[in-house]
Each structure stands twice: as C-alpha cells, then as structure tokens.
Design a protein around this motif. Sequence first.
Motif, PDB file in Angstrom:
ATOM      1  N   UNK A  88       0.903  -1.428  -0.124  1.00  0.00           N
ATOM      2  CA  UNK A  88       0.085  -0.119  -0.068  1.00  0.00           C
ATOM      3  C   UNK A  88       0.520   1.428  -0.043  1.00  0.00           C
ATOM      4  N   UNK A  89       0.775   2.080  -0.366  1.00  0.00           N
ATOM      5  CA  UNK A  89       1.259   3.008  -1.226  1.00  0.00           C
ATOM      6  C   UNK A  89       0.169   4.508  -1.121  1.00  0.00           C
ATOM      7  N   UNK A  90       0.623   6.264  -0.695  1.00  0.00           N
ATOM      8  CA  UNK A  90      -0.950   6.546  -0.422  1.00  0.00           C
ATOM      9  C   UNK A  90      -0.786   7.913  -1.756  1.00  0.00           C
ATOM     10  N   UNK A  91      -0.112   7.522  -2.129  1.00  0.00           N
ATOM     11  CA  UNK A  91       0.256   8.958  -3.504  1.00  0.00           C
ATOM     12  C   UNK A  91      -1.108   8.925  -4.501  1.00  0.00           C
ATOM     13  N   UNK A  92      -0.981  10.078  -4.231  1.00  0.00           N
ATOM     14  CA  UNK A  92      -2.755  10.876  -4.916  1.00  0.00           C
ATOM     15  C   UNK A  92      -1.714  11.421  -6.783  1.00  0.00           C
ATOM     16  N   UNK A  93      -2.365  11.663  -7.577  1.00  0.00           N
ATOM     17  CA  UNK A  93      -2.515  12.582  -9.125  1.00  0.00           C
ATOM     18  C   UNK A  93      -3.099  13.645  -9.232  1.00  0.00           C
ATOM     19  N   UNK A  94      -4.642  13.661  -7.868  1.00  0.00           N
ATOM     20  CA  UNK A  94      -4.777  14.563  -8.044  1.00  0.00           C
ATOM     21  C   UNK A  94      -4.499  15.856  -7.337  1.00  0.00           C
ATOM     22  N   UNK A  95      -4.124  15.630  -5.935  1.00  0.00           N
ATOM     23  CA  UNK A  95      -3.894  16.426  -4.790  1.00  0.00           C
ATOM     24  C   UNK A  95      -2.612  16.451  -4.329  1.00  0.00           C
ATOM     25  N   UNK A 117       2.793 -15.550  -6.952  1.00  0.00           N
ATOM     26  CA  UNK A 117       2.037 -15.158  -6.151  1.00  0.00           C
ATOM     27  C   UNK A 117       2.579 -14.050  -6.869  1.00  0.00           C
ATOM     28  N   UNK A 118       1.940 -12.791  -7.793  1.00  0.00           N
ATOM     29  CA  UNK A 118       1.944 -12.240  -8.018  1.00  0.00           C
ATOM     30  C   UNK A 118       2.160 -10.267  -6.227  1.00  0.00           C
ATOM     31  N   UNK A 119       2.378  -9.519  -6.541  1.00  0.00           N
ATOM     32  CA  UNK A 119       2.829  -8.606  -5.980  1.00  0.00           C
ATOM     33  C   UNK A 119       1.890  -7.493  -6.763  1.00  0.00           C
ATOM     34  N   UNK A 120       0.676  -6.861  -5.763  1.00  0.00           N
ATOM     35  CA  UNK A 120      -0.138  -5.883  -6.330  1.00  0.00           C
ATOM     36  C   UNK A 120       0.305  -4.390  -5.365  1.00  0.00           C
ATOM     37  N   UNK A 121       0.359  -3.731  -5.626  1.00  0.00           N
ATOM     38  CA  UNK A 121       0.235  -1.928  -4.969  1.00  0.00           C
ATOM     39  C   UNK A 121      -0.213  -1.269  -5.502  1.00  0.00           C
ATOM     40  N   UNK A 122      -1.291  -1.213  -4.402  1.00  0.00           N
ATOM     41  CA  UNK A 122      -1.816  -1.197  -3.878  1.00  0.00           C
ATOM     42  C   UNK A 122      -2.446   0.693  -4.006  1.00  0.00           C
ATOM     43  N   UNK A 123      -3.062   1.785  -4.977  1.00  0.00           N
ATOM     44  CA  UNK A 123      -2.610   3.556  -4.472  1.00  0.00           C
ATOM     45  C   UNK A 123      -4.504   3.635  -4.705  1.00  0.00           C
ATOM     46  N   UNK A 124      -4.424   3.318  -2.930  1.00  0.00           N
ATOM     47  CA  UNK A 124      -6.527   3.745  -2.971  1.00  0.00           C
ATOM     48  C   UNK A 124      -6.842   5.368  -3.439  1.00  0.00           C
ATOM     49  N   UNK A 125      -5.397   5.845  -3.382  1.00  0.00           N
ATOM     50  CA  UNK A 125      -6.551   7.464  -3.424  1.00  0.00           C
ATOM     51  C   UNK A 125      -5.513   8.220  -4.750  1.00  0.00           C
ATOM     52  N   UNK A 126      -5.466   7.062  -5.449  1.00  0.00           N
ATOM     53  CA  UNK A 126      -5.168   7.458  -7.233  1.00  0.00           C
ATOM     54  C   UNK A 126      -5.772   8.810  -7.466  1.00  0.00           C
ATOM     55  N   UNK A 127      -6.988   8.566  -7.536  1.00  0.00           N
ATOM     56  CA  UNK A 127      -8.134   9.676  -8.130  1.00  0.00           C
ATOM     57  C   UNK A 127      -8.968  10.638  -6.876  1.00  0.00           C
ATOM     58  N   UNK A 128      -8.607  10.400  -5.445  1.00  0.00           N
ATOM     59  CA  UNK A 128      -9.389  11.096  -4.321  1.00  0.00           C
ATOM     60  C   UNK A 128      -8.590  11.874  -3.957  1.00  0.00           C
ATOM     61  N   UNK A 129      -9.257  13.561  -3.978  1.00  0.00           N
ATOM     62  CA  UNK A 129      -9.059  14.266  -3.898  1.00  0.00           C
ATOM     63  C   UNK A 129      -7.909  14.592  -1.779  1.00  0.00           C
ATOM     64  N   UNK A 130      -7.674  15.102  -1.678  1.00  0.00           N
ATOM     65  CA  UNK A 130      -7.141  14.900   0.056  1.00  0.00           C
ATOM     66  C   UNK A 130      -8.513  15.217   1.207  1.00  0.00           C
ATOM     67  N   UNK A 131      -8.671  15.785   0.390  1.00  0.00           N
ATOM     68  CA  UNK A 131     -10.522  16.379   1.357  1.00  0.00           C
ATOM     69  C   UNK A 131     -10.765  14.941   1.399  1.00  0.00           C
ATOM     70  N   UNK A 132     -11.904  14.596   0.106  1.00  0.00           N
ATOM     71  CA  UNK A 132     -12.541  12.874   0.336  1.00  0.00           C
ATOM     72  C   UNK A 132     -11.600  11.936   1.016  1.00  0.00           C
ATOM     73  N   UNK A 133      -9.588  11.951   1.249  1.00  0.00           N
ATOM     74  CA  UNK A 133      -9.221  10.929   2.016  1.00  0.00           C
ATOM     75  C   UNK A 133      -9.125  10.966   3.186  1.00  0.00           C
ATOM     76  N   UNK A 134      -9.845  12.762   3.992  1.00  0.00           N
ATOM     77  CA  UNK A 134      -9.815  12.930   5.760  1.00  0.00           C
ATOM     78  C   UNK A 134     -10.862  12.093   6.057  1.00  0.00           C
ATOM     79  N   UNK A 135     -11.936  12.185   5.442  1.00  0.00           N
ATOM     80  CA  UNK A 135     -13.223  11.784   4.731  1.00  0.00           C
ATOM     81  C   UNK A 135     -13.279  10.524   5.117  1.00  0.00           C
TER      82      UNK A 135
END
Length: 225
Positions: free
Chosen positions: A120-127, A158-176
């Motif tokens: 899991x990584x917390x990156x975003x390309x929105x904010x 056994x493949x490894x998946x990178x989860x970037x769940x906030x990629x298309x979320x704004x920071x305000x949506x992430x805080x909520x």
Amino acid sequence: MMKKAVVLLSGGLDSSTAMYLAKSEGYEVHAMSFNYGQRHKKEIEFAKKIAEKAGVKEHIIVKTNMNAWGGSALTDSNIDVPKGDLENEEIPVTYVPARNMIFLSYAASYAEAIGAQDIFIGVSQVDYSGYVDCRKEFIDAMENSINLGTVCAVKDNRKIKIHAPFMYMTKSEEIQLGMKLGVDYSLTWTCYNGYEKACGECDSCKLRLNAFKEAGYKDPVEYFN
C-alpha cells in the motif's frame, strides 16, 4: 491466517490513512518507514506514534543515504524549502529524485521475504505537488517490474499488487475516509520543515490545511500561523 500487506508509512496524512485502510480490509500490516537522509526526522517520530496507535504487526525503519547525492530541498541543507504556491505548475525543489521508486523497491523485497502479496502506498495524482512518481502510469510500471523481478511472482505465481487507493481522490475525500476509519491525524506530520510546530506555509502544509477545510474538519496539528 491473515493476509499480509506492506504499507509505506512516512508518518504523514496520506500514508497513515492508507495504513488504516489496509487494516480495515483485513490485512496484517507490516509498516515500512525510511530514514533516507532527510533534513529532519519529525516524520519518523510521528510514523512510530501512528504505527503504535494503529497496532501494526511490525514497523521497520530502513536507513539509507539519499542525501549523499541530494538534489532536493528535503535532503540538502543548502536548498531552502520554499513557501507554498498551489498554482505553480513546475516540479518543486522538494521533489526527491526517484524516491517512490526506491521505496517501492524496498517494499517489494520486504513483501517477498515475509510472504506478502500486497503493498500500500498513499500517492495521488489529484492533490499533489507535481511529483511524477505519484502518477498511476508509474505505479503500474513499478508493479509490472516487481513481478518481473521477484521469485515469488516468476516462479511461484504469487504476484505482488501495489495498492494506491487515493490515486483519484482529493485530500479532502481522503480525510473524510480517514475520519470514518478512526485515523488520529494529530499523530501525523506533513510539514516539510522540522520545527516544533508545522510551518503552515510550505506546499505540503497548504495542501493539508486546504483539505481539512474542504472536508469540514479542523486540523488537529499545531501551526505557527
């Protein structure tokens, strides 16, 4: 047996929310933070606090020396952290060359060693501040490279998946979302400076303050102004 996940934890808002999200999805969390030669260690102190509060299975702090070659205001004492300008479209001097590429490589090694198939990584390309290593195309390319270069993926399927769940979320949506997950944002550090309180003036602080305002919450972190 719980499935394991490696969470890249800087101690900031994004990574801490990603950690709580991984926990909510039933993962046994193994957090990984980095002492990479940054100018201050406040974020590491907060990473320890938030990891303990979240009750992670393991919290590893990797020491490396990206300050040996520098190239960023976050690693070079002779490059000042500028005041934030959210309208700026240039890559800021706070960009650390290939940092997420390096961090994800470490995370992949750690994941393979402990039998985890999720990162899991917390990156975003929105904010974000224009960092090229926060884009989906980069994350997808890294995932592909990891699965071409690890025995667990190539030989054991056994493949490894990178989860970037906030990629298309704004920071305000992430805080909520984080509020619903119970993230204690008073135990997170976002400021690029290592003062006693957050400066409130760098890019990172401004993005954070704006996000809390949009989300309808008061930022629990103390600021100088």
